[in-house]
Design a protein around this motif. Structure first.
Motif, mmCIF file in Angstrom:
data_model
loop_
_atom_site.group_PDB
_atom_site.id
_atom_site.type_symbol
_atom_site.label_atom_id
_atom_site.label_comp_id
_atom_site.label_asym_id
_atom_site.label_seq_id
_atom_site.Cartn_x
_atom_site.Cartn_y
_atom_site.Cartn_z
ATOM 1 N N UNK A 74 18.537 -28.219 -10.194
ATOM 2 C CA UNK A 74 19.116 -26.870 -10.325
ATOM 3 C C UNK A 74 18.090 -25.802 -9.924
ATOM 4 N N UNK A 75 16.843 -25.975 -10.378
ATOM 5 C CA UNK A 75 15.783 -25.007 -10.059
ATOM 6 C C UNK A 75 15.485 -24.995 -8.559
ATOM 7 N N UNK A 76 15.466 -26.175 -7.957
ATOM 8 C CA UNK A 76 15.223 -26.269 -6.512
ATOM 9 C C UNK A 76 16.334 -25.567 -5.735
ATOM 10 N N UNK A 77 17.576 -25.828 -6.121
ATOM 11 C CA UNK A 77 18.700 -25.195 -5.425
ATOM 12 C C UNK A 77 18.643 -23.669 -5.568
ATOM 13 N N UNK A 78 18.169 -23.206 -6.693
ATOM 14 C CA UNK A 78 18.006 -21.762 -6.920
ATOM 15 C C UNK A 78 17.044 -21.166 -5.875
ATOM 16 N N UNK A 79 15.934 -21.865 -5.624
ATOM 17 C CA UNK A 79 14.973 -21.374 -4.634
ATOM 18 C C UNK A 79 15.530 -21.490 -3.218
ATOM 19 N N UNK A 80 16.173 -22.603 -2.914
ATOM 20 C CA UNK A 80 16.705 -22.814 -1.563
ATOM 21 C C UNK A 80 17.780 -21.781 -1.207
ATOM 22 N N UNK A 81 18.551 -21.380 -2.240
ATOM 23 C CA UNK A 81 19.603 -20.381 -2.019
ATOM 24 C C UNK A 81 19.082 -18.953 -2.172
ATOM 25 N N UNK A 82 17.762 -18.839 -2.419
ATOM 26 C CA UNK A 82 17.103 -17.530 -2.601
ATOM 27 C C UNK A 82 17.743 -16.720 -3.737
ATOM 28 N N UNK A 83 18.071 -17.420 -4.814
ATOM 29 C CA UNK A 83 18.670 -16.744 -5.970
ATOM 30 C C UNK A 83 17.620 -16.316 -6.997
ATOM 31 N N UNK A 84 16.371 -16.710 -6.768
ATOM 32 C CA UNK A 84 15.321 -16.351 -7.735
ATOM 33 C C UNK A 84 15.114 -14.841 -7.753
ATOM 34 N N UNK A 85 14.922 -14.300 -8.957
ATOM 35 C CA UNK A 85 14.757 -12.852 -9.121
ATOM 36 C C UNK A 85 13.304 -12.423 -8.945
ATOM 37 N N UNK A 86 12.384 -13.352 -9.140
ATOM 38 C CA UNK A 86 10.950 -13.085 -8.963
ATOM 39 C C UNK A 86 10.337 -14.226 -8.156
ATOM 40 N N UNK A 87 9.162 -13.966 -7.587
ATOM 41 C CA UNK A 87 8.501 -15.006 -6.792
ATOM 42 C C UNK A 87 8.093 -16.196 -7.651
ATOM 43 N N UNK A 88 7.804 -15.934 -8.916
ATOM 44 C CA UNK A 88 7.523 -17.022 -9.857
ATOM 45 C C UNK A 88 8.401 -16.815 -11.086
ATOM 46 N N UNK A 89 9.186 -17.808 -11.411
ATOM 47 C CA UNK A 89 10.050 -17.743 -12.598
ATOM 48 C C UNK A 89 9.675 -18.874 -13.556
ATOM 49 N N UNK A 90 9.855 -18.605 -14.848
ATOM 50 C CA UNK A 90 9.491 -19.584 -15.883
ATOM 51 C C UNK A 90 10.717 -19.897 -16.733
#
Length: 337
Positions: free
Chosen positions: A245-261
Protein backbone atom coordinates in the motif's frame (compact mmCIF):
# COMPACT_ATOMS: atom_id res chain seq x y z
CA UNK A 1 7.23 -2.45 -12.53
CA UNK A 2 10.47 -3.71 -11.06
CA UNK A 3 10.70 -3.46 -7.27
CA UNK A 4 13.83 -4.30 -5.29
CA UNK A 5 13.31 -5.92 -1.89
CA UNK A 6 16.47 -6.03 0.23
CA UNK A 7 16.45 -8.76 2.86
CA UNK A 8 13.91 -10.31 0.52
CA UNK A 9 14.34 -13.85 1.83
CA UNK A 10 14.04 -12.79 5.46
CA UNK A 11 10.93 -13.01 7.62
CA UNK A 12 9.07 -9.82 6.68
CA UNK A 13 10.85 -9.45 3.33
CA UNK A 14 9.68 -12.82 1.99
CA UNK A 15 6.06 -12.16 2.97
CA UNK A 16 6.27 -8.76 1.26
CA UNK A 17 7.68 -10.35 -1.92
CA UNK A 18 4.61 -12.62 -1.94
CA UNK A 19 2.19 -9.68 -1.63
CA UNK A 20 4.05 -7.69 -4.31
CA UNK A 21 3.95 -10.61 -6.74
CA UNK A 22 0.28 -11.14 -5.97
CA UNK A 23 -0.24 -7.52 -7.07
CA UNK A 24 1.63 -8.07 -10.33
CA UNK A 25 4.97 -6.42 -9.52
CA UNK A 26 8.26 -7.83 -10.83
CA UNK A 27 10.45 -8.38 -7.78
CA UNK A 28 14.21 -8.60 -7.41
CA UNK A 29 15.11 -9.95 -3.97
CA UNK A 30 18.52 -9.13 -2.50
CA UNK A 31 19.77 -11.14 0.48
CA UNK A 32 23.17 -12.24 1.82
CA UNK A 33 21.57 -15.30 3.52
CA UNK A 34 23.13 -14.36 6.89
CA UNK A 35 19.80 -14.93 8.64
CA UNK A 36 17.75 -16.65 5.94
CA UNK A 37 17.80 -19.54 3.48
CA UNK A 38 17.75 -19.74 -0.29
CA UNK A 39 14.98 -22.36 0.10
CA UNK A 40 12.61 -19.47 0.86
CA UNK A 41 12.52 -18.84 -2.90
CA UNK A 42 10.77 -22.18 -3.35
CA UNK A 43 8.17 -21.26 -0.73
CA UNK A 44 7.47 -17.95 -2.47
CA UNK A 45 7.10 -19.78 -5.79
CA UNK A 46 4.69 -22.33 -4.31
CA UNK A 47 2.45 -19.54 -2.99
CA UNK A 48 2.54 -17.17 -5.97
CA UNK A 49 3.43 -19.46 -8.88
CA UNK A 50 6.47 -17.31 -9.63
CA UNK A 51 10.03 -17.26 -8.32
CA UNK A 52 11.42 -13.73 -7.90
CA UNK A 53 14.79 -12.79 -9.35
CA UNK A 54 17.39 -13.28 -6.63
CA UNK A 55 20.79 -11.66 -6.07
CA UNK A 56 23.08 -12.84 -3.27
CA UNK A 57 24.66 -9.53 -2.24
CA UNK A 58 26.07 -8.24 1.03
CA UNK A 59 24.96 -4.61 1.00
CA UNK A 60 28.02 -3.59 3.01
CA UNK A 61 29.98 -4.26 -0.20
CA UNK A 62 29.75 -0.88 -1.93
CA UNK A 63 31.06 -2.02 -5.36
CA UNK A 64 28.53 -4.90 -5.35
CA UNK A 65 25.71 -2.42 -4.67
CA UNK A 66 26.95 -0.17 -7.50
CA UNK A 67 27.12 -3.13 -9.88
CA UNK A 68 23.58 -4.16 -8.98
CA UNK A 69 22.14 -0.73 -9.74
CA UNK A 70 24.16 -0.51 -12.98
CA UNK A 71 22.57 -3.79 -14.04
CA UNK A 72 19.02 -2.84 -12.97
CA UNK A 73 18.40 0.71 -14.17
CA UNK A 74 14.63 0.25 -14.55
CA UNK A 75 13.85 0.13 -10.82
CA UNK A 76 10.56 1.77 -9.80
CA UNK A 77 11.15 1.47 -6.07
CA UNK A 78 13.16 -0.12 -3.25
CA UNK A 79 11.77 -1.68 -0.08
CA UNK A 80 14.64 -1.91 2.40
CA UNK A 81 14.48 -4.63 5.06
CA UNK A 82 18.10 -5.83 5.11
CA UNK A 83 19.40 -5.16 8.61
CA UNK A 84 20.49 -6.87 11.79
CA UNK A 85 17.53 -6.72 14.15
CA UNK A 86 18.06 -8.26 17.61
CA UNK A 87 18.03 -5.80 20.52
CA UNK A 88 20.12 -8.01 22.83
CA UNK A 89 22.72 -8.83 20.19
CA UNK A 90 23.06 -5.14 19.30
CA UNK A 91 23.96 -4.34 22.93
CA UNK A 92 26.66 -7.03 22.84
CA UNK A 93 27.98 -6.21 19.35
CA UNK A 94 27.19 -2.57 18.52
CA UNK A 95 29.76 -2.16 15.74
CA UNK A 96 28.18 -4.98 13.71
CA UNK A 97 24.85 -3.14 13.91
CA UNK A 98 26.27 0.25 12.96
CA UNK A 99 28.20 -1.21 10.02
CA UNK A 100 25.38 -3.39 8.71
CA UNK A 101 22.39 -1.13 9.28
CA UNK A 102 23.91 2.26 8.41
CA UNK A 103 26.43 1.51 5.65
CA UNK A 104 23.98 -0.58 3.62
CA UNK A 105 21.36 2.19 3.78
CA UNK A 106 23.85 4.84 2.64
CA UNK A 107 25.12 2.76 -0.29
CA UNK A 108 21.58 2.05 -1.52
CA UNK A 109 20.50 5.68 -1.30
CA UNK A 110 23.63 6.83 -3.14
CA UNK A 111 22.65 4.65 -6.10
CA UNK A 112 18.86 5.04 -5.91
CA UNK A 113 18.98 8.85 -6.00
CA UNK A 114 20.82 8.65 -9.34
CA UNK A 115 17.77 7.02 -10.93
CA UNK A 116 14.92 8.99 -12.56
CA UNK A 117 12.56 8.02 -9.71
CA UNK A 118 13.73 7.28 -6.20
CA UNK A 119 10.85 5.67 -4.30
CA UNK A 120 11.97 4.16 -1.01
CA UNK A 121 10.15 2.27 1.73
CA UNK A 122 12.18 2.02 4.93
CA UNK A 123 11.71 -0.77 7.42
CA UNK A 124 11.77 1.23 10.63
CA UNK A 125 10.68 0.19 14.10
CA UNK A 126 8.77 1.25 17.18
CA UNK A 127 12.17 1.10 18.93
CA UNK A 128 12.74 4.67 17.67
CA UNK A 129 10.27 5.82 20.34
CA UNK A 130 12.37 4.34 23.16
CA UNK A 131 10.20 4.17 26.27
CA UNK A 132 7.39 6.43 25.09
CA UNK A 133 5.77 8.65 27.69
CA UNK A 134 2.21 7.96 26.57
CA UNK A 135 0.25 4.97 25.19
CA UNK A 136 -0.85 4.34 22.52
CA UNK A 137 2.15 5.75 20.67
CA UNK A 138 1.35 8.19 17.85
CA UNK A 139 3.69 9.17 15.03
CA UNK A 140 4.02 12.57 16.72
CA UNK A 141 5.48 11.07 19.89
CA UNK A 142 8.92 12.47 20.60
CA UNK A 143 11.77 10.19 19.62
CA UNK A 144 13.38 9.26 22.95
CA UNK A 145 17.05 8.33 23.42
CA UNK A 146 17.44 4.83 21.97
CA UNK A 147 17.45 1.95 24.46
CA UNK A 148 19.81 -0.13 22.29
CA UNK A 149 22.26 0.22 19.38
CA UNK A 150 19.64 -1.49 17.18
CA UNK A 151 17.09 1.21 18.05
CA UNK A 152 19.72 3.87 17.46
CA UNK A 153 20.44 2.55 13.94
CA UNK A 154 16.75 2.95 13.12
CA UNK A 155 16.72 6.52 14.47
CA UNK A 156 19.88 7.39 12.51
CA UNK A 157 18.48 5.68 9.42
CA UNK A 158 15.37 7.85 9.53
CA UNK A 159 17.48 11.00 9.97
CA UNK A 160 19.61 10.05 6.95
CA UNK A 161 16.48 9.61 4.82
CA UNK A 162 15.10 13.03 5.83
CA UNK A 163 18.46 14.69 5.07
CA UNK A 164 18.76 12.99 1.67
CA UNK A 165 15.14 13.74 0.69
CA UNK A 166 15.76 17.45 1.39
CA UNK A 167 18.34 17.70 -1.39
CA UNK A 168 17.51 14.90 -3.87
CA UNK A 169 14.61 13.30 -5.74
CA UNK A 170 14.05 10.79 -2.92
CA UNK A 171 10.46 10.12 -1.84
CA UNK A 172 10.12 7.80 1.12
CA UNK A 173 7.69 6.18 3.51
CA UNK A 174 9.04 5.15 6.91
CA UNK A 175 7.04 2.28 8.37
CA UNK A 176 7.53 1.97 12.11
CA UNK A 177 6.29 -1.43 12.98
CA UNK A 178 5.74 -2.94 16.31
CA UNK A 179 6.18 -6.74 16.75
CA UNK A 180 5.57 -8.79 13.59
CA UNK A 181 4.78 -12.46 14.27
CA UNK A 182 3.16 -15.40 12.50
CA UNK A 183 3.63 -17.03 9.11
CA UNK A 184 1.90 -17.32 5.75
CA UNK A 185 -1.37 -19.28 5.99
CA UNK A 186 0.02 -21.87 3.58
CA UNK A 187 2.95 -22.58 5.95
CA UNK A 188 5.25 -22.28 2.92
CA UNK A 189 7.18 -19.35 4.46
CA UNK A 190 7.57 -18.10 8.03
CA UNK A 191 10.05 -16.97 10.64
CA UNK A 192 13.21 -19.07 10.49
CA UNK A 193 15.75 -17.78 13.01
CA UNK A 194 19.22 -19.29 12.75
CA UNK A 195 20.47 -20.53 16.13
CA UNK A 196 18.71 -19.52 19.33
CA UNK A 197 15.64 -17.35 18.58
CA UNK A 198 15.86 -13.73 19.72
CA UNK A 199 12.10 -13.17 19.46
CA UNK A 200 9.30 -14.47 21.66
CA UNK A 201 7.06 -16.40 19.26
CA UNK A 202 9.68 -18.66 17.61
CA UNK A 203 10.98 -19.42 21.11
CA UNK A 204 7.42 -20.35 22.13
CA UNK A 205 6.89 -22.66 19.14
CA UNK A 206 10.30 -24.29 19.53
CA UNK A 207 9.63 -24.87 23.23
CA UNK A 208 6.22 -26.36 22.43
CA UNK A 209 7.91 -28.83 20.08
CA UNK A 210 10.50 -29.75 22.71
CA UNK A 211 13.43 -28.17 20.84
CA UNK A 212 13.95 -25.85 23.82
CA UNK A 213 13.72 -27.04 27.41
CA UNK A 214 11.79 -24.03 28.62
CA UNK A 215 10.91 -20.46 27.77
CA UNK A 216 12.61 -17.59 29.57
CA UNK A 217 10.40 -14.65 30.55
CA UNK A 218 12.67 -11.64 31.03
CA UNK A 219 11.36 -10.00 34.19
CA UNK A 220 8.00 -10.05 35.96
CA UNK A 221 8.46 -6.89 38.03
CA UNK A 222 7.61 -4.30 35.37
CA UNK A 223 4.84 -1.77 36.16
CA UNK A 224 2.27 -3.65 34.02
CA UNK A 225 -0.85 -5.63 35.06
CA UNK A 226 1.00 -8.98 35.22
CA UNK A 227 4.55 -7.62 35.62
CA UNK A 228 5.73 -8.64 32.13
CA UNK A 229 6.55 -6.40 29.16
CA UNK A 230 3.74 -5.34 26.83
CA UNK A 231 4.07 -5.25 23.05
CA UNK A 232 1.82 -4.77 20.03
CA UNK A 233 2.01 -8.10 18.16
CA UNK A 234 0.97 -7.81 14.52
CA UNK A 235 0.58 -10.53 11.90
CA UNK A 236 3.44 -10.46 9.39
CA UNK A 237 1.00 -10.72 6.46
CA UNK A 238 -0.70 -7.50 7.60
CA UNK A 239 2.74 -5.84 7.78
CA UNK A 240 3.63 -7.10 4.29
CA UNK A 241 0.40 -5.75 2.82
CA UNK A 242 1.12 -2.33 4.33
CA UNK A 243 4.40 -2.16 2.40
CA UNK A 244 2.54 -2.72 -0.87
CA UNK A 245 0.00 0.00 0.00
CA UNK A 246 2.83 2.41 0.91
CA UNK A 247 4.68 1.64 -2.33
CA UNK A 248 1.57 2.22 -4.42
CA UNK A 249 1.10 5.55 -2.63
CA UNK A 250 4.55 6.68 -3.80
CA UNK A 251 4.16 5.30 -7.32
CA UNK A 252 0.85 7.15 -7.71
CA UNK A 253 2.46 10.30 -6.23
CA UNK A 254 -0.19 10.46 -3.51
CA UNK A 255 2.31 11.22 -0.74
CA UNK A 256 1.74 14.60 0.91
CA UNK A 257 5.38 15.02 1.97
CA UNK A 258 8.70 13.78 0.62
CA UNK A 259 9.05 11.65 3.74
CA UNK A 260 5.99 10.23 5.49
CA UNK A 261 5.86 8.17 8.69
CA UNK A 262 3.27 5.54 9.64
CA UNK A 263 2.97 3.19 12.59
CA UNK A 264 2.10 -0.41 11.78
CA UNK A 265 0.41 -2.18 14.66
CA UNK A 266 -2.92 -3.47 15.89
CA UNK A 267 -3.42 -0.74 18.48
CA UNK A 268 -3.60 -3.36 21.23
CA UNK A 269 -0.86 -4.33 23.67
CA UNK A 270 -0.38 -7.90 24.90
CA UNK A 271 1.94 -8.92 27.72
CA UNK A 272 4.47 -11.74 27.40
CA UNK A 273 2.36 -13.91 29.71
CA UNK A 274 -0.80 -13.13 27.72
CA UNK A 275 0.94 -14.32 24.53
CA UNK A 276 2.09 -17.50 26.26
CA UNK A 277 -1.43 -18.23 27.52
CA UNK A 278 -2.95 -17.43 24.12
CA UNK A 279 -0.57 -19.93 22.53
CA UNK A 280 -1.45 -22.56 25.12
CA UNK A 281 -5.10 -22.04 24.22
CA UNK A 282 -4.70 -22.37 20.44
CA UNK A 283 -2.27 -25.29 20.64
CA UNK A 284 -3.78 -27.16 23.58
CA UNK A 285 -0.28 -27.44 25.06
CA UNK A 286 1.13 -26.32 28.38
CA UNK A 287 4.33 -24.33 27.95
CA UNK A 288 7.19 -24.71 30.47
CA UNK A 289 8.58 -21.27 31.31
CA UNK A 290 10.60 -19.58 34.03
CA UNK A 291 11.00 -15.98 35.11
CA UNK A 292 14.56 -14.71 34.67
CA UNK A 293 16.28 -11.33 35.06
CA UNK A 294 15.25 -8.38 32.91
CA UNK A 295 17.01 -8.06 29.56
CA UNK A 296 19.09 -4.98 28.78
CA UNK A 297 17.47 -2.68 26.18
CA UNK A 298 13.86 -3.82 26.73
CA UNK A 299 11.21 -1.11 27.11
CA UNK A 300 8.29 -1.66 29.50
CA UNK A 301 5.41 -1.13 27.13
CA UNK A 302 4.88 -0.24 23.47
CA UNK A 303 1.71 -0.34 21.43
CA UNK A 304 0.63 1.71 18.45
CA UNK A 305 -1.90 4.33 17.65
CA UNK A 306 -2.94 3.17 14.18
CA UNK A 307 -5.25 6.10 13.31
CA UNK A 308 -2.86 7.68 10.81
CA UNK A 309 -2.17 4.41 8.96
CA UNK A 310 -5.90 3.66 8.90
CA UNK A 311 -7.03 7.12 7.76
CA UNK A 312 -4.16 8.43 5.58
CA UNK A 313 -2.49 5.28 4.27
CA UNK A 314 -5.78 3.39 4.00
CA UNK A 315 -4.40 0.30 5.70
CA UNK A 316 -5.65 -1.64 8.73
CA UNK A 317 -4.44 -4.77 10.48
CA UNK A 318 -7.03 -7.49 9.86
CA UNK A 319 -5.60 -10.60 11.55
CA UNK A 320 -5.69 -11.37 15.29
CA UNK A 321 -3.07 -12.49 17.80
CA UNK A 322 -4.66 -15.94 17.72
CA UNK A 323 -4.47 -15.99 13.89
CA UNK A 324 -0.77 -15.14 14.06
CA UNK A 325 0.02 -17.73 16.74
CA UNK A 326 -1.94 -20.43 14.88
CA UNK A 327 0.00 -19.75 11.67
CA UNK A 328 3.34 -19.67 13.52
CA UNK A 329 2.57 -23.03 15.17
CA UNK A 330 1.53 -24.56 11.84
CA UNK A 331 4.78 -23.31 10.25
CA UNK A 332 6.98 -24.62 13.09
CA UNK A 333 5.37 -28.06 12.95
CA UNK A 334 5.81 -28.19 9.16
CA UNK A 335 9.51 -27.29 9.09
CA UNK A 336 10.31 -29.81 11.84
CA UNK A 337 8.29 -32.69 10.34
Amino acid sequence: MKIVVTGGLGFIGSHTVVELQNEGFEVVAIDNLSNSSVDVLDGIEKITGKKPLFENIDLRDKPAVQNFFNKHKDIAGVIHFAASKAVGESVENPLLYYENNINALVYILQELTNLPQANFIFSSSCTVYGQAEKMPITENASVQPAMSPYGNTKQIGEEIIFDVANVTNLNSVLLRYFNPIGAHATAEIGELPLGVPQNLVPFITQTALGLRKELSVFGNDYPTPDGTCIRDYIHVVDVAKAHVVALQRLLKKQNQDKVEIFNLGTGKGSSVLEVIHAFEKISGQKLPYKIVDRRSGDVISAYASTDKANDVLGWKAELSLEDALTSAWKWEQKIRS
